[in-house]
Design an enzyme around this catalytic site. Structure first.
Site, short mmCIF file in Angstrom:
data_model
loop_
_atom_site.label_atom_id
_atom_site.label_comp_id
_atom_site.label_asym_id
_atom_site.label_seq_id
_atom_site.Cartn_x
_atom_site.Cartn_y
_atom_site.Cartn_z
N ALA A 19 0.79 -1.17 0.04
CA ALA A 19 0.01 0.07 0.03
C ALA A 19 0.85 1.08 0.14
O ALA A 19 0.78 2.04 0.92
CB ALA A 19 -0.81 0.00 1.18
N HIS A 21 2.96 4.52 -0.56
CA HIS A 21 2.69 5.97 -0.53
C HIS A 21 3.94 6.62 -0.89
O HIS A 21 5.01 6.17 -0.98
CB HIS A 21 1.84 6.60 0.74
N GLY A 23 5.78 8.36 1.08
CA GLY A 23 6.70 8.20 1.93
C GLY A 23 7.46 6.98 1.58
O GLY A 23 8.88 7.19 1.63
N HIS A 24 6.97 5.76 1.14
CA HIS A 24 7.83 4.75 0.67
C HIS A 24 8.52 5.21 -0.35
O HIS A 24 9.87 4.71 -0.64
CB HIS A 24 6.91 3.53 0.28
N ASP A 137 8.24 5.57 12.20
CA ASP A 137 8.30 4.56 13.10
C ASP A 137 9.65 4.45 13.88
O ASP A 137 10.51 3.69 13.47
CB ASP A 137 8.24 3.11 12.11
N GLN A 140 10.73 1.82 16.26
CA GLN A 140 11.25 0.36 15.49
C GLN A 140 12.48 0.73 14.74
O GLN A 140 13.49 -0.24 15.00
CB GLN A 140 10.06 0.28 14.22
N MET A 171 2.23 10.51 6.34
CA MET A 171 1.65 9.53 5.41
C MET A 171 1.93 8.01 6.21
O MET A 171 3.01 7.69 6.73
CB MET A 171 2.59 9.71 4.17
O1 PAF Z 1 7.71 -0.40 8.63
C1 PAF Z 1 7.25 -1.27 8.18
O2 PAF Z 1 6.50 -1.25 7.06
C2 PAF Z 1 7.28 -2.70 8.72
O3 PAF Z 1 7.25 -2.85 10.17
C3 PAF Z 1 8.59 -3.35 8.16
C4 PAF Z 1 9.93 -2.81 8.59
C5 PAF Z 1 8.43 -3.52 6.73
C6 PAF Z 1 8.64 -5.15 8.76
O4 PAF Z 1 7.58 -5.62 8.44
#
Ligand code: PAF
Length: 268
Positions: A19, A21, A23-24, A137, A140, A171
């Site tokens: 999905a 956006h 940001g990715h 994140d 994370q 986003m």
């Molecule tokens: O940030 C994310 O989209 C997820 O946590 C990741 C790092 C792809 C791991 O599934």
């Protein structure tokens, strides 16, 4: 990938759950600029969802994703299925100590264990030189940094800035689950973070800022799960302002039953 590495070509990895956006795509852009080969993985990782409904409702847009990736110079898409990644029920358990006792770790038990499992697998399978993650994140990222150090992956990690909608909303793939009214409501999250940063920088105490945030949410349609001012080093809550300390203001909130997170960095 081993062959490409052997030929001395650098590999950038952008791990995603699809999905996609902007940001990715900003992570992919950085990877394309900095590497010979850019790999994007798309895998909705079941082990990192502590809430089955959130997993089931996670948006899937594979066709659109693939189109975006080919338009944005992605060289390889890694799109494994569940069976390829989790051949057997995984028995691994990662513990991150105090890092996982706060915020996302506290409210999403098991989440970081699932993240660490999938990220370790992706690092081993793709063997990138550099991996790209989003600052949204933030906790994370701190966990993955520790994982990278402790397991000697030796991968360069890049934390890229948060991309925002015109109304300031960070986003996120989950934004696709919001109605247009929800998107408007959700813009309050960034407004509150910004105002809180301003209040801290103009001498307000941490408890005053926390009360401000709680009151703002009480007067809105969004439901606050947590607001924390944490040290950038160990994600521990800051109780007293120390001039020069680098911190992050982090929020998790629900809008229309969709859980959203956001943060901003600040030097006190
Ligand atoms: O940030 C994310 O989209 C997820 O946590 C990741 C790092 C792809 C791991 O599934």
């Amino acid at each position: 990938m081993r062959e490409k590495r052997r030929l001395g070509r650098s590999i950038g990895l952008v791990p995603t759950m699809g999905a996609l956006h902007d940001g990715h795509l900003s992570l992919l852009k950085a990877s394309v600029e900095e590497n010979d080969i850019s790999v994007v993985s798309i895998f909705v990782n079941p082990t990192q969802f502590n809430n089955q409904e959130d997993f089931e409702k996670y948006p899937l847009h594979i066709e659109e994703d693939l189109e975006k990736l080919s338009k944005n110079k992605c060289d390889v898409v890694f799109l494994p299925d569940q069976g390829e990644i989790y051949r057997d029920k995984t028995r691994l358990k990662f513990h991150f100590g105090s890092l996982e006792k706060v915020m996302e770790g506290k409210f999403r038990p098991g989440h970081f264990n699932g993240v660490a499992i999938i990220v370790s697998k992706l690092f081993n399978i793709i063997q990138p030189d550099t991996a790209y993650f989003g600052q949204k994140d933030l906790q994370q990222f701190t966990i993955i940094k520790l994982l990278n150090e402790q397991l000697d992956f030796g991968i360069k990690l890049r934390c890229m800035p948060i991309m925002r909608e015109p109304n300031g909303l960070a986003m996120s793939s989950r934004n696709l689950r919001l109605s247009s009214a929800g998107i408007e409501t959700a813009s309050i999250i960034y407004k509150i973070i910004n105002k809180s940063a301003e209040l801290l920088l103009t001498g307000n105490s941490i408890s005053n800022v926390k009360s401000f945030v709680e009151n703002e949410f009480k007067n809105s349609e969004a439901r606050l799960e947590y607001f924390e001012i944490v040290s950038l080093i160990d994600m521990k809550s800051i109780r007293k302002i120390k001039s020069g300390e680098e911190c992050a203001l982090c929020i998790a909130a629900y809008v229309e039953d969709v859980r959203l997170i956001d943060n901003t960095l600040l030097t006190l």
